[in-house]
Scaffold this motif. Structure first.
Motif, PDB file in Angstrom:
ATOM      1  N   ILE A 104     -19.581 -33.287   6.609  1.00 58.43           N
ATOM      2  CA  ILE A 104     -19.873 -33.508   8.217  1.00 58.43           C
ATOM      3  C   ILE A 104     -21.229 -32.615   8.335  1.00 58.43           C
ATOM      4  CG2 ILE A 104     -19.426 -32.930  10.721  1.00 58.43           C
ATOM      5  CD1 ILE A 104     -16.467 -32.842   9.363  1.00 58.43           C
ATOM      6  N   ALA A 105     -22.202 -33.257   8.825  1.00 60.22           N
ATOM      7  CA  ALA A 105     -23.501 -32.477   9.121  1.00 60.22           C
ATOM      8  C   ALA A 105     -23.752 -32.165  10.536  1.00 60.22           C
ATOM      9  CB  ALA A 105     -24.535 -33.206   8.330  1.00 60.22           C
ATOM     10  N   PHE A 106     -24.414 -31.072  10.937  1.00 58.74           N
ATOM     11  CA  PHE A 106     -24.573 -30.697  12.170  1.00 58.74           C
ATOM     12  C   PHE A 106     -26.327 -30.601  12.131  1.00 58.74           C
ATOM     13  CE2 PHE A 106     -20.335 -29.686  12.343  1.00 58.74           C
ATOM     14  CZ  PHE A 106     -19.676 -29.607  13.751  1.00 58.74           C
ATOM     15  N   GLU A 107     -26.833 -31.161  13.225  1.00 55.59           N
ATOM     16  CA  GLU A 107     -28.227 -31.548  13.451  1.00 55.59           C
ATOM     17  C   GLU A 107     -28.635 -31.305  14.839  1.00 55.59           C
ATOM     18  OE1 GLU A 107     -30.036 -31.921  10.947  1.00 55.59           O
ATOM     19  OE2 GLU A 107     -29.355 -33.106   9.388  1.00 55.59           O
ATOM     20  N   GLY A 108     -30.036 -31.078  14.853  1.00 57.70           N
ATOM     21  CA  GLY A 108     -30.559 -30.717  16.174  1.00 57.70           C
ATOM     22  C   GLY A 108     -31.609 -29.733  16.123  1.00 57.70           C
ATOM     23  N   GLY A 109     -32.514 -29.694  17.405  1.00 58.31           N
ATOM     24  CA  GLY A 109     -33.602 -28.732  17.385  1.00 58.31           C
ATOM     25  C   GLY A 109     -33.277 -27.080  17.368  1.00 58.31           C
ATOM     26  N   GLU A 110     -34.241 -26.572  17.679  1.00 56.04           N
ATOM     27  CA  GLU A 110     -34.232 -25.162  17.562  1.00 56.04           C
ATOM     28  C   GLU A 110     -33.369 -24.713  18.660  1.00 56.04           C
ATOM     29  OE1 GLU A 110     -35.000 -23.492  14.897  1.00 56.04           O
ATOM     30  OE2 GLU A 110     -36.249 -25.191  14.104  1.00 56.04           O
ATOM     31  N   GLY A 111     -32.325 -23.936  18.552  1.00 65.90           N
ATOM     32  CA  GLY A 111     -31.605 -23.239  19.638  1.00 65.90           C
ATOM     33  C   GLY A 111     -30.573 -24.216  20.210  1.00 65.90           C
ATOM     34  N   ALA A 112     -29.957 -25.136  19.675  1.00 71.51           N
ATOM     35  CA  ALA A 112     -29.239 -26.127  19.936  1.00 71.51           C
ATOM     36  C   ALA A 112     -27.758 -25.706  19.818  1.00 71.51           C
ATOM     37  CB  ALA A 112     -29.386 -27.541  19.390  1.00 71.51           C
ATOM     38  N   GLY A 113     -27.579 -24.666  19.009  1.00 72.44           N
ATOM     39  CA  GLY A 113     -26.352 -24.279  18.776  1.00 72.44           C
ATOM     40  C   GLY A 113     -25.476 -25.072  17.749  1.00 72.44           C
ATOM     41  N   LYS A 114     -26.299 -25.413  16.608  1.00 74.91           N
ATOM     42  CA  LYS A 114     -25.728 -26.129  15.449  1.00 74.91           C
ATOM     43  C   LYS A 114     -24.745 -25.149  14.723  1.00 74.91           C
ATOM     44  CE  LYS A 114     -29.488 -26.838  13.362  1.00 74.91           C
ATOM     45  NZ  LYS A 114     -30.021 -25.897  14.467  1.00 74.91           N
ATOM     46  N   THR A 115     -25.182 -23.647  14.330  1.00 68.00           N
ATOM     47  CA  THR A 115     -24.601 -22.973  13.594  1.00 68.00           C
ATOM     48  C   THR A 115     -23.308 -22.505  14.292  1.00 68.00           C
ATOM     49  OG1 THR A 115     -26.650 -22.175  12.788  1.00 68.00           O
ATOM     50  CG2 THR A 115     -24.908 -20.599  12.405  1.00 68.00           C
ATOM     51  N   THR A 116     -23.377 -22.408  15.439  1.00 67.29           N
ATOM     52  CA  THR A 116     -21.989 -21.897  16.326  1.00 67.29           C
ATOM     53  C   THR A 116     -20.977 -23.027  16.257  1.00 67.29           C
ATOM     54  OG1 THR A 116     -23.391 -20.544  17.628  1.00 67.29           O
ATOM     55  CG2 THR A 116     -21.024 -21.212  18.365  1.00 67.29           C
ATOM     56  N   GLN A 117     -21.188 -24.405  16.398  1.00 66.49           N
ATOM     57  CA  GLN A 117     -20.461 -25.363  16.417  1.00 66.49           C
ATOM     58  C   GLN A 117     -19.762 -25.939  15.129  1.00 66.49           C
ATOM     59  OE1 GLN A 117     -18.865 -26.824  18.872  1.00 66.49           O
ATOM     60  NE2 GLN A 117     -20.119 -25.513  20.484  1.00 66.49           N
ATOM     61  N   ALA A 118     -20.882 -25.732  14.164  1.00 67.03           N
ATOM     62  CA  ALA A 118     -20.433 -25.682  12.618  1.00 67.03           C
ATOM     63  C   ALA A 118     -19.117 -25.001  12.243  1.00 67.03           C
ATOM     64  CB  ALA A 118     -21.680 -25.605  11.728  1.00 67.03           C
ATOM     65  N   ARG A 119     -19.489 -23.599  12.693  1.00 66.42           N
ATOM     66  CA  ARG A 119     -18.432 -22.650  12.302  1.00 66.42           C
ATOM     67  C   ARG A 119     -17.176 -22.698  13.101  1.00 66.42           C
ATOM     68  NH1 ARG A 119     -17.430 -19.290   8.261  1.00 66.42           N
ATOM     69  NH2 ARG A 119     -16.132 -17.212   9.066  1.00 66.42           N
ATOM     70  N   LEU A 120     -17.329 -23.335  14.301  1.00 61.56           N
ATOM     71  CA  LEU A 120     -15.969 -23.469  15.109  1.00 61.56           C
ATOM     72  C   LEU A 120     -15.323 -24.538  14.398  1.00 61.56           C
ATOM     73  CD1 LEU A 120     -17.257 -22.874  18.686  1.00 61.56           C
ATOM     74  CD2 LEU A 120     -15.770 -21.364  17.459  1.00 61.56           C
ATOM     75  N   ALA A 121     -16.037 -25.537  14.275  1.00 57.92           N
ATOM     76  CA  ALA A 121     -15.390 -27.018  13.436  1.00 57.92           C
ATOM     77  C   ALA A 121     -14.661 -26.406  12.226  1.00 57.92           C
ATOM     78  CB  ALA A 121     -16.291 -27.838  13.194  1.00 57.92           C
ATOM     79  N   ALA A 122     -15.165 -25.505  11.451  1.00 60.49           N
ATOM     80  CA  ALA A 122     -14.707 -25.257   9.999  1.00 60.49           C
ATOM     81  C   ALA A 122     -13.521 -24.282  10.297  1.00 60.49           C
ATOM     82  CB  ALA A 122     -15.535 -24.507   9.219  1.00 60.49           C
ATOM     83  N   ILE A 123     -13.405 -23.427  11.360  1.00 66.03           N
ATOM     84  CA  ILE A 123     -12.313 -22.719  11.790  1.00 66.03           C
ATOM     85  C   ILE A 123     -11.198 -23.640  12.070  1.00 66.03           C
ATOM     86  CG2 ILE A 123     -11.341 -21.009  13.180  1.00 66.03           C
ATOM     87  CD1 ILE A 123     -14.175 -19.611  13.304  1.00 66.03           C
ATOM     88  N   TRP A 124     -11.353 -24.515  12.956  1.00 68.09           N
ATOM     89  CA  TRP A 124     -10.342 -25.579  13.335  1.00 68.09           C
ATOM     90  C   TRP A 124     -10.031 -26.310  12.339  1.00 68.09           C
ATOM     91  CZ3 TRP A 124     -11.053 -31.181  13.602  1.00 68.09           C
ATOM     92  CH2 TRP A 124      -9.793 -31.729  14.154  1.00 68.09           C
TER      93      TRP A 124
END
Length: 337
Positions: free
Chosen positions: A119-139
């Motif tokens: 699963i890859a998270f993409e988007g422009g600067e400040g889109a919140g990719k890192t946060t959502q990737a981390r939350l998905a991994a925890i889930w």
């Protein structure tokens, strides 16, 4: 009585051979003379005059029939199936019994574990990719999966050096093609040493950025041919494509305003560059809608997480990847790169 039975069993092959030989002899005695007379003597012109004798022809046919009968008898009476005939005869002439070499037991191939999910998270600067990737991994971890969280660039030791060159504002004069190739080099090392090994053991790989970032930033953003960049990255990654790409969209001006200072080399590009990147991500998602989940990143974090989880459920193995506990020894964990 048992001895008599054994003796009878031992005599049966000999009796069979005698019967076959007797039948062949009777056929030859009865059939050869009339066959030879019917054929007679014939002359053949094969570059010269040749006499074709009926007696020889009849005996040839009888010989072929005898050979065929011998082969049938050999197949029926062969008591050493699997032993080569020539080797057996050679050993018999030497006064010994041929013993075939022992074969080493074939080793069963190792059990192939289920392929993991990427699963890859993409988007422009400040889109919140890192946060959502981390939350998905925890889930995913909470549901019992072996999870590997990673990012680009800089997930490996080599990648960290490349990241420093690519994002440091002190890096000046770097051409667009050189930048593209450096990102591809980082990605090749990332795939070979992080993503593929994790997927081969059945893990769920969650990556913050992947190939589509190069297509959007170095392709649309730097205004290079997207097809060329896609070809370079396909070779660098061995054609590995995510099972799901989550695209978080936010207007460039909004996203850039969320970033902490100081900005890195890419973040410092003018707004027109980030507008082209934003449009590039949208074009990529429209070209491959089945692989993409496009979300408005201005919405509340909890809503985004729920939609992401719902979509991830559709591609997860059920219920837990094979060999998860073996790979992690005790309990599925999150591994960060």
């Amino acid at each position: 009585e048992a001895g008599a039975t054994a003796a009878d069993g031992g005599d049966r092959p000999v009796a069979y051979l005698r019967s076959v030989a007797l039948v062949i002899a009777l056929v030859a005695v009865a059939a050869v003379p009339p066959a030879a007379g019917a054929i007679g003597v014939r002359h053949l012109d094969l570059g010269g005059d040749y006499d074709f004798d009926g007696t020889g022809a009849a005996l040839l046919v009888a010989g072929l029939l005898a050979l065929l009968a011998g082969l049938v008898a050999f197949r029926r009476l062969d008591d050493r199936h699997g032993v080569p005939l020539v080797a057996d005869l050679r050993a018999a002439l030497q006064g010994r019994v041929y013993t075939p070499p022992e074969r080493e037991p074939e080793q069963e191939p190792p059990a192939r574990r289920e392929r993991g999910v990427f699963i890859a998270f993409e988007g422009g600067e400040g889109a919140g990719k890192t946060t959502q990737a981390r939350l998905a991994a925890i889930w995913l971890r909470d549901h019992g999966y072996d999870v590997v969280t990673t990012h680009e660039p800089g997930a490996t030791k080599t990648g960290m050096r490349l990241r420093a060159m690519l994002l440091d504002k002190e890096t000046t004069g770097l051409s667009s093609r050189a930048e593209t190739l450096l990102y591809a080099a980082d990605r090749a090392d990332h795939v070979a040493n992080v993503i593929v090994p994790a997927m081969e053991r059945g893990a769920i790989v969650v990556s913050d950025r992947y190939v589509d970032s190069s297509l959007a930033y170095q392709g649309y953003g730097r205004e290079q041919r997207v097809e060329d960049i896609a070809e370079v990255n396909a070779w660098a990654t061995g054609g590995l494509v995510p099972d799901l790409t989550v695209l978080l969209e936010v207007p460039p001006q909004t996203g850039l305003g969320r970033l902490p200072a100081p900005a890195d080399r890419i973040e410092s590009e003018p707004r027109e560059f980030h507008e082209r990147v934003h449009a590039g991500f949208r074009a990529l998602a429209e070209a491959d809608p089945d692989r993409y989940l496009v979300l408005d990143a201005s919405r509340p974090q909890g809503e985004l997480s729920r939609e992401i989880q719902y979509r991830i459920r559709e591609i997860l193995p059920d219920p837990i990847p094979a060999g998860t506990e073996d790979a992690t020894s005790t309990f599925p964990v999150i591994t960060d790169y």
